[in-house]
Design an enzyme around this catalytic site. Structure first.
Site, short mmCIF file in Angstrom:
data_model
loop_
_atom_site.label_atom_id
_atom_site.label_comp_id
_atom_site.label_asym_id
_atom_site.label_seq_id
_atom_site.Cartn_x
_atom_site.Cartn_y
_atom_site.Cartn_z
N LEU A 286 47.88 40.65 45.54
CA LEU A 286 47.48 39.46 46.61
C LEU A 286 48.86 38.37 46.51
CD1 LEU A 286 43.87 38.87 45.83
CD2 LEU A 286 44.69 39.60 47.97
N ASP A 287 49.25 38.07 47.55
CA ASP A 287 50.22 36.75 47.48
C ASP A 287 49.60 35.83 46.81
OD1 ASP A 287 51.84 38.40 49.01
OD2 ASP A 287 51.37 37.35 50.89
N PRO A 288 50.67 34.99 46.23
CA PRO A 288 50.33 33.83 45.13
C PRO A 288 49.45 32.79 46.00
CG PRO A 288 52.57 34.14 45.02
CD PRO A 288 52.15 35.21 45.97
N GLU A 289 49.69 32.55 47.24
CA GLU A 289 48.67 31.48 47.81
C GLU A 289 47.43 32.20 48.47
OE1 GLU A 289 48.89 28.33 47.49
OE2 GLU A 289 50.48 28.87 46.30
N VAL A 290 47.23 33.40 48.16
CA VAL A 290 45.92 33.92 48.54
C VAL A 290 45.12 34.01 47.37
CG1 VAL A 290 44.95 36.04 49.67
CG2 VAL A 290 47.21 35.30 50.40
#
Length: 305
Positions: A38-42
């Site tokens: 998961l991307d950091p801001e997700v």
């Protein structure tokens, strides 16, 4: 040692690797792996495989995911999400878009669609990740890929603010799907710049966000020696595959020794991967698949012993 699958709630600001690193420290074991980044801001659910369960991580990733995303129309960014630099803007008025227009475009993304991965992604081209090219201001041809969108629908009214508009989507999809690319492609289909401004993964591999645990929860349960009961068995991670239950001890031993079988040895049709389960213990023995060259045989893909 722990053995099982643990649905973890990943907060925004952390990478998936951060979660694995912290869990290794909390649990005191190195045998931990996640099931798709998961991307950091997700934020959202991140199934974690611990101990022997790491053998089934690939199969969990094959089981599909569900996301809740916010699409912002009026600006596009370098990364296709809210973290990138704005590269295009257009003023959006309430008379310019309506629900019917948006819903018609959204519906066109259901089924098998073609995507071009974002430049800021970990897809490799010529042995180098795309984001490495992007950071060096290099351009490279990105390979198209087909992904499966099982369901996509608007889940909120369209709202207008500061000459832009937003709406929420629910997306159920197969692996390899870039939700931020769906957001930008919806904008392109409307003839407008767009990006994904927020994303939460609500389910992954059959695990829902409501049953996921925070790192703080996990640390406390570990200290109380109550964490193992929260782990899901390996079999749960393979529930997307058909099963054959084995009662004969001789066949069980052959399976555990990795022997091949004639496809007619079992009273069931086998056309793809199948899991062999011990009737008595209800534990998985192995994953079998059709032989690549001998059409009358099945061979072990992975044995659990």
């Amino acid at each position: 040692m722990y053995n099982g699958i643990l649905p973890v709630y990943k907060t925004r600001g952390m990478t998936s690797h951060d979660v694995v690193f912290k869990l290794r420290k909390i649990l005191g074991t190195k045998k931990i792996g996640h099931t798709g980044t998961l991307d950091p801001e997700v934020d959202g659910v991140l199934p974690i495989c611990i101990g022997p369960a790491t053998k089934v991580s690939d199969y969990i990733m094959d089981m599909g995911k569900t996301y809740h995303a916010t699409v912002s129309i009026g600006t596009s960014t370098t990364t296709e999400d809210q973290t990138g630099e704005i590269i295009a803007t257009q003023r959006i008025s309430e008379s310019e878009l309506n629900n019917v227009q948006i819903d018609n475009v959204v519906a066109s993304f259901q089924g098998i669609i073609t995507q071009i991965p974002p430049m800021y992604s970990s897809v490799k081209v010529n042995g180098k990740k795309l984001y490495e090219y992007a950071r060096n201001n290099e351009t490279v041809e990105r390979p198209e890929r087909q992904v499966n969108i099982y369901q996509i629908e608007r889940t909120s009214d369209v709202s207008y603010e500061n000459n832009t508009c937003q709406f929420n989507l629910m997306i159920k999809c197969g692996k390899g799907t870039y939700i931020r690319t769906i957001a930008t492609d919806i904008g392109k289909a409307l003839g407008l710049p767009a990006h994904m401004s927020k994303l939460t993964r609500t389910s992954s591999g059959g695990f829902h966000i409501n049953e996921s645990l925070s790192l703080e929860d996990i640390s406390q349960l570990h200290e109380q020696e109550a964490l193992q009961e929260k782990l899901f068995a390996i079999e749960y991670g393979l529930k997307g595959l058909p099963s054959i239950y084995i009662e004969n001890n001789d066949i069980k031993n052959k399976i555990l020794n990795g022997q091949k079988f004639n496809i007619n040895d079992f009273n069931t049709s086998i056309s793809g991967k199948v899991i062999m389960i011990d009737v008595q213990s209800e534990k998985i023995l192995a994953i079998y698949e059709p032989h690549p060259t001998k059409t009358d045989e099945i061979k072990p893909k992975r044995v659990f012993n």
